[in-house]
Write a protein that holds these residues in place. Sequence first.
Motif, mmCIF file in Angstrom:
data_model
loop_
_atom_site.group_PDB
_atom_site.id
_atom_site.type_symbol
_atom_site.label_atom_id
_atom_site.label_comp_id
_atom_site.label_asym_id
_atom_site.label_seq_id
_atom_site.Cartn_x
_atom_site.Cartn_y
_atom_site.Cartn_z
ATOM 1 N N UNK A 232 0.900 -1.382 -0.021
ATOM 2 C CA UNK A 232 0.036 0.018 0.242
ATOM 3 C C UNK A 232 0.753 1.468 0.099
ATOM 4 N N UNK A 233 1.655 1.485 0.955
ATOM 5 C CA UNK A 233 2.627 2.704 1.141
ATOM 6 C C UNK A 233 3.458 2.872 -0.078
ATOM 7 N N UNK A 234 4.360 1.887 -0.677
ATOM 8 C CA UNK A 234 4.980 2.221 -1.909
ATOM 9 C C UNK A 234 3.958 2.616 -2.888
ATOM 10 N N UNK A 235 2.788 2.113 -3.269
ATOM 11 C CA UNK A 235 1.950 2.595 -4.373
ATOM 12 C C UNK A 235 1.477 3.519 -4.068
ATOM 13 N N UNK A 236 1.198 3.904 -2.953
ATOM 14 C CA UNK A 236 0.618 5.704 -2.908
ATOM 15 C C UNK A 236 1.547 6.579 -3.093
ATOM 16 N N UNK A 237 2.976 6.372 -2.695
ATOM 17 C CA UNK A 237 4.100 7.245 -3.094
ATOM 18 C C UNK A 237 4.303 7.365 -4.533
ATOM 19 N N UNK A 238 4.329 6.249 -5.189
ATOM 20 C CA UNK A 238 4.526 6.064 -6.598
ATOM 21 C C UNK A 238 3.407 7.057 -7.231
ATOM 22 N N UNK A 239 2.225 6.556 -7.000
ATOM 23 C CA UNK A 239 1.072 7.609 -7.346
ATOM 24 C C UNK A 239 0.977 8.878 -7.320
ATOM 25 N N UNK A 240 1.616 9.349 -6.187
ATOM 26 C CA UNK A 240 1.567 10.855 -5.669
ATOM 27 C C UNK A 240 2.785 11.630 -6.476
ATOM 28 N N UNK A 241 3.833 10.800 -6.776
ATOM 29 C CA UNK A 241 4.952 11.546 -7.382
ATOM 30 C C UNK A 241 4.471 12.407 -8.781
ATOM 31 N N UNK A 242 3.796 11.914 -9.472
ATOM 32 C CA UNK A 242 3.500 12.748 -10.929
ATOM 33 C C UNK A 242 2.440 13.629 -10.642
ATOM 34 N N UNK A 243 1.970 13.895 -9.365
ATOM 35 C CA UNK A 243 0.825 14.794 -9.039
ATOM 36 C C UNK A 243 1.567 16.328 -8.836
ATOM 37 N N UNK A 244 0.472 17.196 -9.022
ATOM 38 C CA UNK A 244 0.773 18.585 -8.739
ATOM 39 C C UNK A 244 0.809 18.905 -6.996
ATOM 40 N N UNK A 245 1.788 19.211 -6.514
ATOM 41 C CA UNK A 245 1.761 19.324 -5.100
ATOM 42 C C UNK A 245 2.784 20.704 -4.673
ATOM 43 N N UNK A 246 2.761 21.183 -3.515
ATOM 44 C CA UNK A 246 3.339 21.992 -3.035
ATOM 45 C C UNK A 246 4.458 21.772 -2.035
ATOM 46 N N UNK A 247 4.447 22.376 -0.801
ATOM 47 C CA UNK A 247 5.087 21.955 0.354
ATOM 48 C C UNK A 247 4.827 20.518 0.872
ATOM 49 N N UNK A 248 3.906 19.990 0.904
ATOM 50 C CA UNK A 248 3.430 18.595 1.024
ATOM 51 C C UNK A 248 3.508 17.835 -0.066
ATOM 52 N N UNK A 249 4.816 17.112 -0.256
ATOM 53 C CA UNK A 249 4.855 16.231 -1.304
ATOM 54 C C UNK A 249 4.412 14.819 -0.981
ATOM 55 N N UNK A 250 4.803 13.779 -1.811
ATOM 56 C CA UNK A 250 4.355 12.664 -1.838
ATOM 57 C C UNK A 250 4.233 11.890 -0.520
ATOM 58 N N UNK A 251 5.466 11.787 0.026
ATOM 59 C CA UNK A 251 5.867 11.258 1.425
ATOM 60 C C UNK A 251 5.138 11.986 2.644
ATOM 61 N N UNK A 252 5.123 13.495 2.692
ATOM 62 C CA UNK A 252 4.244 14.091 3.723
ATOM 63 C C UNK A 252 2.923 13.841 3.621
#
Length: 587
Positions: A354-374
Amino acid sequence: FFLFHCVRGDISISKMATLADGIMDQESNPSNGVPPGSRTLQWQKTEIEGMHTKKPVQTYYYYENPIRSSCIFLLAAILFAKITWNGLELTLVGFLTGEYNPDWNAGFTPNHVTQFQALSKTLAFVTPFFAAIAADLFVGDYWTIAFCITCFLVGMIHTTLTAVPELLGSSFNTDIFKWGALVLSPIGWGIFETVVNIFVAKQFHPIQQRNQLEIVFTAIYICWALAGIISELVLAIIIEYNVVISYSLATASVGIALVAFLSGSTRYVVWSTERKRLLLTFEAFFGTFICVKHVPDENGDSYKRKISAPGFNKMKKSSGGKIPDHIVEDLKRLLLIIPFAALLLPLSIVFGLWVPQCIIMSQPMKFGVLGPAPMIFVNSVAVIIVGFILNYWLYPTLEKKKTKISTAHKFAFGALFYGLTFITMALIFIQMKNVYMVSGEKISIWWMCFPYIVWAIGVLFVLPPLDELTYVLAPTSLKTLGMALQKFIIYGIASMIQTAILKGTKAWFPVKDTLKDFVSSDIKKLYWLMVGFSFVSGVVFLVPAVKNWMEWLDIYGESETAGFDVTLEAAVKEQEKHAEDSPEDEA
């Protein structure tokens, strides 16, 4: 303050039924040197001789409110150790792929990092099995915990040193990094997580405070969630700007965990090891599965070997064997953890991915200070809120109504939300692809709130009940080994299966963490595979035979803690009797 207020455990002892043991005289002097009146609950550890005779083994004294008196130090150690482990898990993908520092990294692909993490978890929950044997046989829980936190600390020092550019060489030192992040840190954390859960539960009176176990195991996962918030909003944000500072803080957090654990040394209830009993259990284990039976000779002074079919009963003294009956019953309880934990394997596979897949999905998204891990802090906040609702509303309400959600139904409920989590991820993937095809833009990372919140509900209906039933079912003298066996199956074996799945589905993963590569990949197939694992597992737990079997396990486990000689067959009859009783009779 909020955390310990939520889990302070202020359930009045006077509201609980007084069973086999009573409250000791306030003026008596406990044998472990604790001042009179400090520990007011007494439990005499016994073992069964024959069918109905109990022989005292050791007497222990407990605080009336163990969370405030002793467990607060253990919960603090869990909190700070989990901060470090969370920070390591969340940042490994970005650190090894070069997201944080393109000029200083290992150059791994996302699939390679996922396999690396799966191998790390395998090691984390294989070694505790052997450490638990050492804990129950030689050194005990206390020194095992002290050793594993130290091991964790040394591993984090190795990892932090490799993060400093050119400190250990002109190129990234993968070998030292693997020693720290793949060997020492996982071993330290894996042993710690396995043993400390049992050590926390041992601070509670096995009979009079039995009802608080459900709350304290939920409290442990609330600690996990709080640690997640800190690691996600501090370590994971700092690493975006400076990897060395982030990993240095993570290393310091392990050091604080060690200090917190040692600070409560004089307050812990530390069970003595029972080496002879454990060795007899191992002898009974090997003797059960070989076609030889030891029977007494004509004089009764020694035993001779005789050909016999495999089985438990042939080892019992009551059946002519050489092993005391209660030792064989201990072995039965220990081995029953295997099929029980095996039922959770599909959910454990989903949990690990679950956690690795959430981070992989978050990486190509638009974000500011709160990145994939935070961004995973949303899940941690949701876990705390859900845990608060369970501990302060649902479980107390059910207790007042003299009812309880069965363990099997909790697992089925958790499996439902595990599946719904990956369904939301599949829908988010479709949304990302549609937006990219129309405008070429990225969607906001706040879309990840949906799977994070759904997952928080599911995890609290799976992990705390799993640990609670394992603790109750494991024999009194082998509880650490029982928990290690459970962790080995649901994490160690599950991680091996995860590694095989990841290798087989390598073609589904994006090659790079760009939006174009992600929406062009077949990663959605992995999400639907996890949905299938979750829902099939949930259906299994709804089968009446499985539900009844788990209830039998609960009765069978509690019988040994209370000092009653109850066989598995007797537990079945007891469960049937409870089913026939009216609510008034139960009250």
